[in-house]
Motif scaffolding. Structure first.
Motif, PDB file in Angstrom:
ATOM      1  N   THR A  24       0.830  -1.211   0.000  1.00  0.00           N
ATOM      2  CA  THR A  24       0.000   0.000   0.000  1.00  0.00           C
ATOM      3  C   THR A  24       0.864   1.260   0.000  1.00  0.00           C
ATOM      4  O   THR A  24       0.526   2.259  -0.637  1.00  0.00           O
ATOM      5  CB  THR A  24      -0.935   0.009   1.219  1.00  0.00           C
ATOM      6  OG1 THR A  24      -0.175  -0.208   2.426  1.00  0.00           O
ATOM      7  CG2 THR A  24      -1.984  -1.079   1.095  1.00  0.00           C
ATOM      8  N   TYR A  25       2.006   1.202   0.710  1.00  0.00           N
ATOM      9  CA  TYR A  25       2.928   2.346   0.716  1.00  0.00           C
ATOM     10  C   TYR A  25       3.486   2.592  -0.679  1.00  0.00           C
ATOM     11  O   TYR A  25       3.560   3.737  -1.147  1.00  0.00           O
ATOM     12  CB  TYR A  25       4.059   2.088   1.706  1.00  0.00           C
ATOM     13  CG  TYR A  25       5.176   3.103   1.636  1.00  0.00           C
ATOM     14  CD1 TYR A  25       5.033   4.367   2.200  1.00  0.00           C
ATOM     15  CD2 TYR A  25       6.373   2.793   1.005  1.00  0.00           C
ATOM     16  CE1 TYR A  25       6.060   5.296   2.141  1.00  0.00           C
ATOM     17  CE2 TYR A  25       7.399   3.714   0.929  1.00  0.00           C
ATOM     18  CZ  TYR A  25       7.242   4.959   1.504  1.00  0.00           C
ATOM     19  OH  TYR A  25       8.258   5.883   1.426  1.00  0.00           O
ATOM     20  N   LYS A  26       3.863   1.517  -1.374  1.00  0.00           N
ATOM     21  CA  LYS A  26       4.415   1.640  -2.724  1.00  0.00           C
ATOM     22  C   LYS A  26       3.360   2.115  -3.721  1.00  0.00           C
ATOM     23  O   LYS A  26       3.665   2.891  -4.636  1.00  0.00           O
ATOM     24  CB  LYS A  26       5.014   0.303  -3.182  1.00  0.00           C
ATOM     25  CG  LYS A  26       6.350  -0.023  -2.538  1.00  0.00           C
ATOM     26  CD  LYS A  26       7.403   1.003  -2.931  1.00  0.00           C
ATOM     27  CE  LYS A  26       8.762   0.706  -2.383  1.00  0.00           C
ATOM     28  NZ  LYS A  26       9.764   1.740  -2.736  1.00  0.00           N
ATOM     29  N   ILE A  27       2.129   1.649  -3.566  1.00  0.00           N
ATOM     30  CA  ILE A  27       1.062   2.103  -4.457  1.00  0.00           C
ATOM     31  C   ILE A  27       0.862   3.608  -4.321  1.00  0.00           C
ATOM     32  O   ILE A  27       0.795   4.349  -5.312  1.00  0.00           O
ATOM     33  CB  ILE A  27      -0.249   1.359  -4.148  1.00  0.00           C
ATOM     34  CG1 ILE A  27      -0.149  -0.108  -4.582  1.00  0.00           C
ATOM     35  CG2 ILE A  27      -1.444   2.031  -4.856  1.00  0.00           C
ATOM     36  CD1 ILE A  27      -1.342  -0.950  -4.160  1.00  0.00           C
ATOM     37  N   ALA A  28       0.765   4.080  -3.071  1.00  0.00           N
ATOM     38  CA  ALA A  28       0.581   5.509  -2.840  1.00  0.00           C
ATOM     39  C   ALA A  28       1.772   6.309  -3.351  1.00  0.00           C
ATOM     40  O   ALA A  28       1.612   7.373  -3.964  1.00  0.00           O
ATOM     41  CB  ALA A  28       0.379   5.771  -1.350  1.00  0.00           C
ATOM     42  N   ASP A  29       2.983   5.792  -3.124  1.00  0.00           N
ATOM     43  CA  ASP A  29       4.181   6.485  -3.572  1.00  0.00           C
ATOM     44  C   ASP A  29       4.218   6.581  -5.095  1.00  0.00           C
ATOM     45  O   ASP A  29       4.572   7.620  -5.652  1.00  0.00           O
ATOM     46  CB  ASP A  29       5.413   5.733  -3.053  1.00  0.00           C
ATOM     47  CG  ASP A  29       6.699   6.507  -3.257  1.00  0.00           C
ATOM     48  OD1 ASP A  29       6.725   7.713  -2.941  1.00  0.00           O
ATOM     49  OD2 ASP A  29       7.678   5.914  -3.740  1.00  0.00           O
ATOM     50  N   SER A  30       3.810   5.505  -5.774  1.00  0.00           N
ATOM     51  CA  SER A  30       3.798   5.505  -7.243  1.00  0.00           C
ATOM     52  C   SER A  30       2.767   6.487  -7.789  1.00  0.00           C
ATOM     53  O   SER A  30       3.032   7.210  -8.756  1.00  0.00           O
ATOM     54  CB  SER A  30       3.497   4.091  -7.759  1.00  0.00           C
ATOM     55  OG  SER A  30       4.482   3.172  -7.327  1.00  0.00           O
ATOM     56  N   VAL A  31       1.593   6.530  -7.157  1.00  0.00           N
ATOM     57  CA  VAL A  31       0.548   7.454  -7.595  1.00  0.00           C
ATOM     58  C   VAL A  31       1.013   8.897  -7.445  1.00  0.00           C
ATOM     59  O   VAL A  31       0.804   9.736  -8.347  1.00  0.00           O
ATOM     60  CB  VAL A  31      -0.746   7.213  -6.788  1.00  0.00           C
ATOM     61  CG1 VAL A  31      -1.760   8.323  -7.066  1.00  0.00           C
ATOM     62  CG2 VAL A  31      -1.353   5.864  -7.150  1.00  0.00           C
ATOM     63  N   LEU A  32       1.648   9.204  -6.325  1.00  0.00           N
ATOM     64  CA  LEU A  32       2.128  10.567  -6.098  1.00  0.00           C
ATOM     65  C   LEU A  32       3.254  10.937  -7.061  1.00  0.00           C
ATOM     66  O   LEU A  32       3.348  12.086  -7.507  1.00  0.00           O
ATOM     67  CB  LEU A  32       2.609  10.715  -4.657  1.00  0.00           C
ATOM     68  CG  LEU A  32       1.504  10.654  -3.585  1.00  0.00           C
ATOM     69  CD1 LEU A  32       2.109  10.640  -2.191  1.00  0.00           C
ATOM     70  CD2 LEU A  32       0.541  11.830  -3.730  1.00  0.00           C
ATOM     71  N   LEU A  33       4.102   9.958  -7.396  1.00  0.00           N
ATOM     72  CA  LEU A  33       5.166  10.222  -8.369  1.00  0.00           C
ATOM     73  C   LEU A  33       4.595  10.496  -9.761  1.00  0.00           C
ATOM     74  O   LEU A  33       5.071  11.378 -10.474  1.00  0.00           O
ATOM     75  CB  LEU A  33       6.133   9.034  -8.417  1.00  0.00           C
ATOM     76  CG  LEU A  33       7.098   8.888  -7.244  1.00  0.00           C
ATOM     77  CD1 LEU A  33       7.918   7.606  -7.382  1.00  0.00           C
ATOM     78  CD2 LEU A  33       8.040  10.090  -7.161  1.00  0.00           C
ATOM     79  N   ILE A  34       3.572   9.733 -10.142  1.00  0.00           N
ATOM     80  CA  ILE A  34       2.917   9.970 -11.434  1.00  0.00           C
ATOM     81  C   ILE A  34       2.309  11.372 -11.459  1.00  0.00           C
ATOM     82  O   ILE A  34       2.409  12.098 -12.450  1.00  0.00           O
ATOM     83  CB  ILE A  34       1.840   8.902 -11.687  1.00  0.00           C
ATOM     84  CG1 ILE A  34       2.486   7.530 -11.904  1.00  0.00           C
ATOM     85  CG2 ILE A  34       0.992   9.274 -12.910  1.00  0.00           C
ATOM     86  CD1 ILE A  34       1.488   6.392 -11.981  1.00  0.00           C
ATOM     87  N   ARG A  35       1.669  11.747 -10.346  1.00  0.00           N
ATOM     88  CA  ARG A  35       1.043  13.070 -10.274  1.00  0.00           C
ATOM     89  C   ARG A  35       2.072  14.193 -10.393  1.00  0.00           C
ATOM     90  O   ARG A  35       1.795  15.244 -10.992  1.00  0.00           O
ATOM     91  CB  ARG A  35       0.279  13.191  -8.942  1.00  0.00           C
ATOM     92  CG  ARG A  35      -0.338  14.568  -8.694  1.00  0.00           C
ATOM     93  CD  ARG A  35      -1.341  14.915  -9.767  1.00  0.00           C
ATOM     94  NE  ARG A  35      -1.891  16.243  -9.611  1.00  0.00           N
ATOM     95  CZ  ARG A  35      -1.311  17.365 -10.040  1.00  0.00           C
ATOM     96  NH1 ARG A  35      -0.132  17.302 -10.678  1.00  0.00           N
ATOM     97  NH2 ARG A  35      -1.877  18.531  -9.858  1.00  0.00           N
ATOM     98  N   LYS A  36       3.273  13.981  -9.851  1.00  0.00           N
ATOM     99  CA  LYS A  36       4.306  15.009  -9.881  1.00  0.00           C
ATOM    100  C   LYS A  36       5.074  15.046 -11.198  1.00  0.00           C
ATOM    101  O   LYS A  36       5.834  15.992 -11.438  1.00  0.00           O
ATOM    102  CB  LYS A  36       5.294  14.791  -8.735  1.00  0.00           C
ATOM    103  CG  LYS A  36       4.699  15.029  -7.353  1.00  0.00           C
ATOM    104  CD  LYS A  36       5.734  14.764  -6.270  1.00  0.00           C
ATOM    105  CE  LYS A  36       5.143  14.970  -4.881  1.00  0.00           C
ATOM    106  NZ  LYS A  36       6.132  14.673  -3.811  1.00  0.00           N
ATOM    107  N   SER A  37       4.904  14.016 -12.029  1.00  0.00           N
ATOM    108  CA  SER A  37       5.668  13.940 -13.272  1.00  0.00           C
ATOM    109  C   SER A  37       5.274  15.064 -14.223  1.00  0.00           C
ATOM    110  O   SER A  37       4.124  15.527 -14.232  1.00  0.00           O
ATOM    111  CB  SER A  37       5.458  12.585 -13.947  1.00  0.00           C
ATOM    112  OG  SER A  37       4.110  12.445 -14.356  1.00  0.00           O
ATOM    113  N   GLN A  38       6.230  15.513 -15.035  1.00  0.00           N
ATOM    114  CA  GLN A  38       5.970  16.586 -15.986  1.00  0.00           C
ATOM    115  C   GLN A  38       4.969  16.161 -17.059  1.00  0.00           C
ATOM    116  O   GLN A  38       4.172  16.970 -17.529  1.00  0.00           O
ATOM    117  CB  GLN A  38       7.283  17.016 -16.638  1.00  0.00           C
ATOM    118  CG  GLN A  38       8.257  17.682 -15.672  1.00  0.00           C
ATOM    119  CD  GLN A  38       9.516  18.142 -16.375  1.00  0.00           C
ATOM    120  OE1 GLN A  38       9.720  17.868 -17.559  1.00  0.00           O
ATOM    121  NE2 GLN A  38      10.372  18.833 -15.637  1.00  0.00           N
ATOM    122  N   ALA A  39       5.019  14.878 -17.432  1.00  0.00           N
ATOM    123  CA  ALA A  39       4.104  14.388 -18.465  1.00  0.00           C
ATOM    124  C   ALA A  39       2.659  14.493 -17.993  1.00  0.00           C
ATOM    125  O   ALA A  39       1.773  14.935 -18.742  1.00  0.00           O
ATOM    126  CB  ALA A  39       4.430  12.939 -18.801  1.00  0.00           C
TER     127      ALA A  39
END
Length: 250
Positions: free
Chosen positions: A8-23
């Motif tokens: 669950t920690y990795k899922i949340a971390d991945s979602v937040l990284l996608i949100r912060k991505s320039q793309a």
């Protein structure tokens, strides 16, 4: 349990990284808007709703609001609960197609709420679950108080062949509120265990804290405190000077 907390920690971390991505910053909202318009056109032309495209639009919207929903109490209690509700209803509809009953509604709601509580920042989800517990504790007290004030003649009136008015009200309350309270207690327990896992196994890194320099944050707080004390001393000195002037005039 450690595996569940890690996933669950990795899922949340991945979602937040996608949100912060320039793309995603450039194309996320535009893609969601285009897919939504395309879904409307397909539904208009073929009279068939493209559920798959709508689901993609929904998840794009979820990712776009992920920082607010996962890292903020107000976001959790507003947008976050709305997205949780929609996602839960979609799962319930899918399970109903396979013959799910009332028990599956309670089970799915419990699982999705606990999952949401685990992927969110642990301090945020713990606080939200405490707030929900307090609200429903007040509801229980109000229910008992109201029923105690209602005359027995009203409560003992026959509501159906099997229930009186009082029994009917108790049954409705238990069907609605008791499952919510149970779900909330399970989520609070999981948040407590996740807090222990964060401290012992995850280097005190909670959802949304990756990349934060703790020492730098502490130094910033100390510097802000120094400036605050300095301004307080200046203000105290000005007040003392003003008092001397007032005494001189008197």
């Amino acid at each position: 349990m450690k595996r569940i907390f890690y996933i669950t920690y990795k899922i949340a971390d991945s979602v937040l990284l996608i949100r912060k991505s320039q793309a995603f910053e450039k194309w996320g909202e535009l893609c969601g808007f285009i897919l939504f318009i395309l879904s409307g056109l397909i539904a208009f032309v073929s009279n068939n709703i493209p559920y798959f495209l709508l689901v993609i639009c929904f998840f794009i919207q979820v990712i776009d609001n992920a920082p607010k929903c996962l890292l903020s109490i107000s976001g959790f209690l507003t947008s976050g609960i709305w997205y949780w509700f929609v996602f839960t209803v979609l799962l319930i509809i899918i399970f109903e197609w396979f013959g799910g009953g009332v028990f599956s509604v309670y089970l799915i709601s419990t699982i999705t709420w606990c999952f949401y509580s685990l992927i969110a920042n642990n301090k945020v989800s713990s606080m939200v679950n405490q707030i929900v517990s307090a609200v429903f504790a007040v509801i229980v007290l109000l229910k008992d108080m109201i029923l105690s004030l209602v005359p027995d003649e009203v409560l003992n009136k026959t509501f159906t062949d099997e229930y009186t008015m009082g029994r009917g009200l108790e049954a409705v309350f238990n069907l609605i509120c008791t499952p919510i309270l149970i779900t909330n207690l399970i989520a609070m327990t999981l948040c407590l265990l996740k807090g222990y896992w964060i401290e012992k196994y995850n280097n005190n890194q909670d959802t949304g804290q990756k990349g934060i320099n703790v020492e730098e944050e502490i130094e910033t707080i100390k510097e802000n405190n120094k400036q605050l004390y300095k301004r307080l001393d200046e203000l105290t000195e000005r007040v003392a000077q003003l008092e001397k002037k007032l005494e001189g005039k008197n």
